[in-house]
Design an enzyme around this catalytic site. Structure first.
Site, short mmCIF file in Angstrom:
data_model
loop_
_atom_site.label_atom_id
_atom_site.label_comp_id
_atom_site.label_asym_id
_atom_site.label_seq_id
_atom_site.Cartn_x
_atom_site.Cartn_y
_atom_site.Cartn_z
N ILE A 20 -12.55 -5.21 8.13
CA ILE A 20 -11.66 -4.04 8.15
C ILE A 20 -12.07 -3.02 7.08
CG2 ILE A 20 -9.62 -5.01 9.28
CD1 ILE A 20 -8.56 -5.75 6.45
N TYR B 162 0.83 -1.21 0.00
CA TYR B 162 0.00 0.00 0.00
C TYR B 162 0.87 1.26 0.00
CZ TYR B 162 -3.65 -3.22 1.83
OH TYR B 162 -4.52 -4.25 2.04
N LEU C 200 -17.23 -4.21 2.72
CA LEU C 200 -18.48 -3.50 2.36
C LEU C 200 -19.00 -3.95 1.00
CD1 LEU C 200 -17.56 0.08 3.64
CD2 LEU C 200 -18.86 -1.71 4.81
N ASN D 202 -18.96 3.49 10.73
CA ASN D 202 -18.60 2.10 10.46
C ASN D 202 -18.19 1.33 11.71
OD1 ASN D 202 -19.13 2.61 7.78
ND2 ASN D 202 -17.00 2.63 7.11
#
Ligand code: A2P
Length: 276
Positions: free
Chosen positions: A230, A53, A192, A242
């Site tokens: 996560i 990342y 999600l 969330n």
């Protein structure tokens, strides 16, 4: 500080992981530092990053800016295929811990199995030695299939966690059964499931019924099955929403109606063929 707090799930090697955490892909260092600080203040204690990342320094910075004690957060990172050897896993740990600014990592994962180079078993041996010397609290894999995990089991090694793409449209029952049989905790990435799921009539109807957002409904679906989720958000309101998912419960038939949205694994990246 919010009073939202996730319960924890015990792991095979003695550690425990919060059931809900904060994903950080594709935030850059600056964005990650800002979002992670907000997430700590919202109550998140699990943070998920990866060498790939390129934001481990930002995640570490966000933790430090928040002022929270190192021992009160659970940090996960992952390493790329170039480190798939016993010494390589140690080098990956040293690189990530330097960027994060910490002297131990809670959970280090092999990011993809890359069976083409066939060195993930050696990499996992490297993880076990880092666990033994206290550099790590837990060890695991990501995007592994049962036949990859079986190679580890054949050598007497078991990951604490396998992190996989999982949401109501991709419920992965065979892989989850394999995990459960061996005591491996399933962690859901992209929990999600994307906008098509969040706008689905089934999800929307439950959101209306409970006065929650579609994302909160989907996160409850993960939590009520013992999955670690996560979700990533760079939006301060969504970051708070969330993790505010511990005050309601979906009924069994509602859980089933969400699981029935499964479309199969057809659009999931095949970890026998791709990975970094
Ligand atoms: P944003 O960062 O603008 O909030 P996942 O972690 O499952 O991959 O999801 C991440 C994506 O979902 C991001 O695009 C993020 O955008 C978006 N997202 C995060 N939280 C919510 C939410 N509560 N409602 C709608 N979209 C969300």
């Amino acid at each position: 500080m919010s009073d939202a707090a996730a319960p924890t799930i015990d792991l095979l090697h003695g550690s425990s992981i919060p059931a809900l955490g904060f994903g950080t892909w594709p935030l850059d260092d600056d964005e990650a530092a800002t979002a992670v600080e907000q997430a700590v203040n919202a109550g998140y204690r699990l943070f998920d990053t990866a060498e790939n990342y390129g934001n481990e320094a930002g995640v570490g910075e966000g933790i430090r800016r928040s002022g929270i004690d190192r021992g009160d957060v659970f940090l996960t990172t992952k390493f790329n295929k170039k480190w798939h050897s016993s010494d390589g896993a140690r080098q990956a740990f040293e690189n990530s811990s330097r960027l994060l600014g910490v002297d131990y990592i809670d959970l280090l994962l092999i990011h993809w199995p890359n069976p083409g180079q066939d060195r993930f078993v050696d990499a996992f041996k490297g993880l076990t030695s880092l666990l033994e010397d206290g550099s790590l609290r837990a060890i695991g894999t990501s995007n592994f299939k049962p036949h990859h995990l079986q190679r580890l089991l054949d050598e007497g090694m078991v990951p604490d966690v396998n992190q996989i793409q999982l949401d109501p449209r991709h419920t992965r029952p065979d892989l989850r059964d394999f995990h459960a049989h061996h005591g491996i905790v399933t962690e859901s990435w992209s929990p999600l499931g994307g906008s098509e799921l969040l706008q689905h009539a089934t999800v929307d109807a439950l959101a209306d019924k409970y006065g929650m957002t579609p994302a909160q409904i989907v996160l409850r679906w993960h939590l009520q099955q013992g999955l670690v989720a996560i979700p990533k958000s760079a939006n301060p309101l969504r970051i708070k929403q969330n993790i505010n998912v511990f005050g309601f419960e979906l009924a069994p038939e509602e859980m089933e109606s969400l699981s029935a949205l499964d479309t199969g694994d057809g659009d999931i990246s095949d970890s026998d063929k791709s990975g970094h």
